[in-house]
Design an enzyme around this catalytic site. Structure first.
Site, PDB file in Angstrom:
ATOM      1  N   LYS A   1      61.702  95.996  -0.382  1.00  0.00           N
ATOM      2  CA  LYS A   1      60.272  95.778  -0.156  1.00  0.00           C
ATOM      3  C   LYS A   1      59.904  94.304  -0.323  1.00  0.00           C
ATOM      4  O   LYS A   1      59.151  93.738   0.467  1.00  0.00           O
ATOM      5  CB  LYS A   1      59.449  96.612  -1.138  1.00  0.00           C
ATOM      6  CG  LYS A   1      59.481  98.108  -0.874  1.00  0.00           C
ATOM      7  CD  LYS A   1      58.426  98.507   0.129  1.00  0.00           C
ATOM      8  CE  LYS A   1      58.374 100.018   0.286  1.00  0.00           C
ATOM      9  NZ  LYS A   1      57.342 100.467   1.214  1.00  0.00           N
TER      10      LYS A   1
ATOM     11  N   ARG B   1      61.478 109.529  -6.807  1.00  0.00           N
ATOM     12  CA  ARG B   1      61.245 110.096  -5.481  1.00  0.00           C
ATOM     13  C   ARG B   1      61.524 109.020  -4.429  1.00  0.00           C
ATOM     14  O   ARG B   1      60.628 108.467  -3.833  1.00  0.00           O
ATOM     15  CB  ARG B   1      59.806 110.600  -5.359  1.00  0.00           C
ATOM     16  CG  ARG B   1      59.553 111.464  -4.127  1.00  0.00           C
ATOM     17  CD  ARG B   1      58.076 111.496  -3.783  1.00  0.00           C
ATOM     18  NE  ARG B   1      57.557 110.188  -3.446  1.00  0.00           N
ATOM     19  CZ  ARG B   1      57.634 109.645  -2.228  1.00  0.00           C
ATOM     20  NH1 ARG B   1      58.226 110.279  -1.234  1.00  0.00           N
ATOM     21  NH2 ARG B   1      57.124 108.436  -2.013  1.00  0.00           N
TER      22      ARG B   1
ATOM     23  N   GLU C   1      56.100 102.024  -6.515  1.00  0.00           N
ATOM     24  CA  GLU C   1      56.912 102.448  -5.376  1.00  0.00           C
ATOM     25  C   GLU C   1      57.773 103.657  -5.731  1.00  0.00           C
ATOM     26  O   GLU C   1      58.539 103.624  -6.702  1.00  0.00           O
ATOM     27  CB  GLU C   1      57.812 101.284  -4.931  1.00  0.00           C
ATOM     28  CG  GLU C   1      58.426 101.454  -3.575  1.00  0.00           C
ATOM     29  CD  GLU C   1      57.387 101.422  -2.457  1.00  0.00           C
ATOM     30  OE1 GLU C   1      57.531 102.231  -1.508  1.00  0.00           O
ATOM     31  OE2 GLU C   1      56.449 100.614  -2.516  1.00  0.00           O
ATOM     32  N   ASP C   2      57.649 104.715  -4.944  1.00  0.00           N
ATOM     33  CA  ASP C   2      58.523 105.890  -5.038  1.00  0.00           C
ATOM     34  C   ASP C   2      58.533 106.542  -6.423  1.00  0.00           C
ATOM     35  O   ASP C   2      59.580 106.952  -6.929  1.00  0.00           O
ATOM     36  CB  ASP C   2      59.950 105.529  -4.592  1.00  0.00           C
ATOM     37  CG  ASP C   2      60.027 105.346  -3.081  1.00  0.00           C
ATOM     38  OD1 ASP C   2      59.032 105.664  -2.404  1.00  0.00           O
ATOM     39  OD2 ASP C   2      61.058 104.895  -2.576  1.00  0.00           O
TER      40      ASP C   2
ATOM     41  N   TYR D   1      65.608  97.894   5.278  1.00  0.00           N
ATOM     42  CA  TYR D   1      64.543  98.811   4.863  1.00  0.00           C
ATOM     43  C   TYR D   1      64.926 100.191   5.388  1.00  0.00           C
ATOM     44  O   TYR D   1      66.094 100.459   5.655  1.00  0.00           O
ATOM     45  CB  TYR D   1      63.209  98.274   5.426  1.00  0.00           C
ATOM     46  CG  TYR D   1      61.964  98.956   4.911  1.00  0.00           C
ATOM     47  CD1 TYR D   1      61.794  99.231   3.562  1.00  0.00           C
ATOM     48  CD2 TYR D   1      60.936  99.290   5.792  1.00  0.00           C
ATOM     49  CE1 TYR D   1      60.636  99.838   3.100  1.00  0.00           C
ATOM     50  CE2 TYR D   1      59.776  99.888   5.341  1.00  0.00           C
ATOM     51  CZ  TYR D   1      59.633 100.161   3.996  1.00  0.00           C
ATOM     52  OH  TYR D   1      58.488 100.756   3.547  1.00  0.00           O
TER      53      TYR D   1
ATOM     54  N   ASP E   1      52.072 101.848  -2.610  1.00  0.00           N
ATOM     55  CA  ASP E   1      52.364 101.798  -1.180  1.00  0.00           C
ATOM     56  C   ASP E   1      52.505 103.193  -0.582  1.00  0.00           C
ATOM     57  O   ASP E   1      52.139 103.421   0.565  1.00  0.00           O
ATOM     58  CB  ASP E   1      53.636 100.990  -0.936  1.00  0.00           C
ATOM     59  CG  ASP E   1      53.851 100.684   0.538  1.00  0.00           C
ATOM     60  OD1 ASP E   1      52.869 100.322   1.207  1.00  0.00           O
ATOM     61  OD2 ASP E   1      54.983 100.804   1.015  1.00  0.00           O
ATOM     62  N   ASP E   2      53.028 104.138  -1.358  1.00  0.00           N
ATOM     63  CA  ASP E   2      53.218 105.499  -0.846  1.00  0.00           C
ATOM     64  C   ASP E   2      51.883 106.191  -0.599  1.00  0.00           C
ATOM     65  O   ASP E   2      51.743 106.975   0.345  1.00  0.00           O
ATOM     66  CB  ASP E   2      54.057 106.321  -1.832  1.00  0.00           C
ATOM     67  CG  ASP E   2      55.393 105.667  -2.115  1.00  0.00           C
ATOM     68  OD1 ASP E   2      56.151 105.437  -1.164  1.00  0.00           O
ATOM     69  OD2 ASP E   2      55.667 105.364  -3.293  1.00  0.00           O
TER      70      ASP E   2
ATOM     71  N   ASN F   1      60.525 109.845   5.931  1.00  0.00           N
ATOM     72  CA  ASN F   1      61.706 108.987   5.938  1.00  0.00           C
ATOM     73  C   ASN F   1      62.794 109.576   5.058  1.00  0.00           C
ATOM     74  O   ASN F   1      62.504 110.325   4.129  1.00  0.00           O
ATOM     75  CB  ASN F   1      61.340 107.591   5.419  1.00  0.00           C
ATOM     76  CG  ASN F   1      60.454 106.821   6.371  1.00  0.00           C
ATOM     77  OD1 ASN F   1      60.709 106.794   7.565  1.00  0.00           O
ATOM     78  ND2 ASN F   1      59.414 106.203   5.853  1.00  0.00           N
TER      79      ASN F   1
END
Length: 620
Positions: free
Chosen positions: A239, A221, A311-312, A168, A334-335, A476
């Protein structure tokens, strides 16, 4: 037919092995019927007892075909012999017993030694530790996952603090950047613009039919690294590995998906090894239509209770997708939501160190994107629940700084819609340092994706305003963190309570050892997902996120507080996930959103009973 063909003799032998209840898929049955018809018609398969392949029967005609002549890639998916050793879900390598080797045609295909899973694990962790380059460790772990699934998860679970940064953040970020070069075999589904109009058909190509969790990205992203296009697949894969290792969700019900609509990363477009569509990103109606087809196809293929984790995605798409589909699908970002929940948990836990209630504190964010506004909104919701006051009123305790400075009411007309609720009455302020001096926050949170933005002056200003300044550098990977743990402790004279998004090593300052916390989403989403699955939840509600935050905060012990930690150690993550799952499920039942009835009496025990175990099974 006078004689049974070699094909049917081979098939009967395979079926007769009895492995896993004589599991034969529909393709094999269809193949038998189709082959029989062909044999009856022209006897093609009979009488071919030798051929060009050195006396071995050329059953499928591959050796007789010319190089440019197409052939059918026949395969019989019965797990025995060589096939079993190539099946990661069931392969045990040298751990197969003598009886298993005889029963499943493995005799001679393995060296004679028989090793326990524990010994295999010991060997693998030693091999991984021998690699000096983190990306090599990542590749070794992914290679293990592709050949021995249970050993991969046992290794990860037993060494979670050591290996979590490998599979991760931060190493997965580098892996995504170089995904084209290290790509070996596909993991998950790739859905591109080429598949428009055929997405349901693509979903049906995935071999597992009982999917419960999908993690999907469009790669625009990735962490703080920007647009990585199709190479963002490393994120859904990573994930979902954590859904299993940390949350106990079975790997067979997890599906990673990358939606490829192109990339605006010119470096990737110019890269001859880039694995995605070589075109600029689709936007507007073309993008929306592809996502609409995807969401409809997922629901049609897997049903109402399939959890879809976004995600992203870039800010503009992330907010729009969550807003559009949260009432019609079981979706979770999740973001936005996962980050918010884990940060809120840290803030709730930190109250034991800094004192007061959340309502007593003032919050200043650097970064007003998905993570920043998501965290801010959940903080306001939690304060509202505890104080029984309007959310709008509690938003005034929370301030955000973006690339143009402090978000204030005079900027409201030019702001994106998700920033507008945070535009408060104040004079314009350009820099973060000036914002700290003007707002006088007790909590400073970084979600900017830009490293080194919590400068010495900023941290010293926080320390001058607060006895115990709470500083969260959440961006991150590690290179993008707003400041390091060492900087936070040194510049605050050891008074800061610090946590970050990516891990930092313990810091010694003035003879005292400080252990920085990690506000890692992995604390939340695996247990959150397990709670949704085990309760049969049909929609995600914000109260479930609050429940997850409170459950995580409750797991912080006095021993953790004594070290300055506001998060529990990852070594107890399965226990943490079970408690989060129980609280999320309880809230779902309370809200009437759970469909699995009757409700279990002890939800924690039920969560633990639902968790996947990576120990080897006996195949006798």
């Amino acid at each position: 037919m006078a004689e049974e063909s070699c094909f049917h003799r081979l098939l009967k032998k395979k079926i007769g092995s009895g492995f896993l209840g004589s599991r034969v898929d529909r393709k094999v049955r269809a193949l038998m019927e189709d082959s029989t018809l062909k044999e009856m018609k022209n006897g093609e398969l009979e009488g071919q007892n030798s051929g060009v392949a050195g006396g071995v029967e050329d059953m499928y005609g591959e050796d007789r075909a010319t190089q440019d002549q197409p052939i059918t890639p026949w395969a019989i998916s019965v797990a025995s012999g060589h096939t079993l050793l190539r099946d990661p879900r069931h392969n045990k390598g040298t751990a197969f017993t003598e009886k298993e080797r005889d029963a499943h045609y493995l005799r001679g295909l393995l060296p004679p030694v028989i090793l326990s899973q524990e010994l295999q694990e010991k060997k693998m962790i030693q091999n991984i530790r021998n690699y000096e380059v983190p990306l090599q460790k990542y590749m070794a772990m992914m290679d293990l996952q592709e050949r021995n699934e249970r050993l991969f998860y046992k290794l990860l679970m037993d060494n979670v603090e050591e290996l979590l940064p490998i599979v991760y953040t931060p190493v997965v970020g580098e892996a995504c950047q170089k995904y084209g070069s290290i790509f070996r075999r596909p993991q998950g589904l790739y859905i591109s613009l080429k598949e428009k109009g055929r997405i349901l058909e693509v979903l049906k190509n995935w071999p597992e039919k009982s999917i419960q969790v999908i993690v999907v990205t469009d790669g625009e992203r990735i962490l703080g690294l920007g647009d990585l296009g199709c190479q963002g697949m490393g994120i859904p894969v990573g994930k979902l590995a954590l859904y299993t290792a940390l949350g106990g969700v079975r790997p067979s019900v997890c599906l990673p998906i990358t939606i490829d609509v192109g990339t605006n990363n010119q470096k990737l477009l110019d890269d001859e090894f880039y694995i995605g569509l070589k075109q600029k990103r689709a936007t507007g109606q073309e993008y929306a239509e592809l996502l609409e087809e995807f969401m409809s196809a997922v629901k049609q293929n897997y049903g109402e209770k399939i959890l879809i984790q976004f995600e992203d995605f870039a800010n503009h798409n992330a907010f729009e997708l969550l807003s559009k589909y949260r009432t019609s699908h079981l979706v979770f970002n999740d973001d936005i939501q996962g980050t918010a929940s884990v940060v809120l948990a840290g803030l709730i836990a930190s109250l034991k160190l800094v004192g007061g209630t959340l309502a007593d504190h003032t919050f200043l964010f650097l970064g007003a994107g998905e993570a920043g506004t998501g965290i801010a909104e959940l903080i306001a919701l939690e304060i509202s629940k505890k104080t029984h006051t309007p959310v709008e009123e509690n938003r005034k305790k929370i301030w955000l700084v973006d690339s143009k400075g402090l978000i204030v009411s005079s900027r409201k007309e030019s702001l994106q819609h998700f920033k507008q609720p945070w535009a408060h009455e104040h004079e314009p302020v350009k820099s973060l340092l000036d914002a700290v001096k003007a707002i006088k926050p007790t909590v400073l949170i970084g979600t900017s994706g830009v490293g080194k933005t919590f400068t010495k002056d900023v941290v010293e200003a926080m320390a001058s305003l607060n006895k115990k300044p709470l500083i969260l550098a959440l961006s991150n990977p590690t290179s993008q963190a707003e400041c390091t743990a060492e900087e936070a402790y040194a510049w605050s004279e050891g008074r800061a309570i610090f946590a970050s998004g990516s891990p930092f090593d313990p810091v010694e300052y003035n003879g005292k050892l400080y252990v920085p916390g990690q506000a890692n989403n992995a604390y939340i989403f695996p247990g959150f997902g397990l709670g949704i699955i085990m309760s049969g939840t049909i929609r995600v509600h914000d109260d479930m996120l609050l429940a997850a935050s409170e459950a995580l905060a409750a797991q912080v012990t006095q021993e953790n507080y004594d070290k300055g930690l506001i998060y529990p150690p990852f070594t107890s993550i399965r226990k943490i996930s079970a408690n989060i799952a129980a609280k999320v499920a309880a809230k779902s039942y309370e809200l009437g959103l759970a469909s699995r009835l009757p409700r279990p009496k002890d939800l924690v025990k039920y969560a633990e009973s639902c968790m996947y175990s990576p120990t080897y099974r006996s195949y006798l």
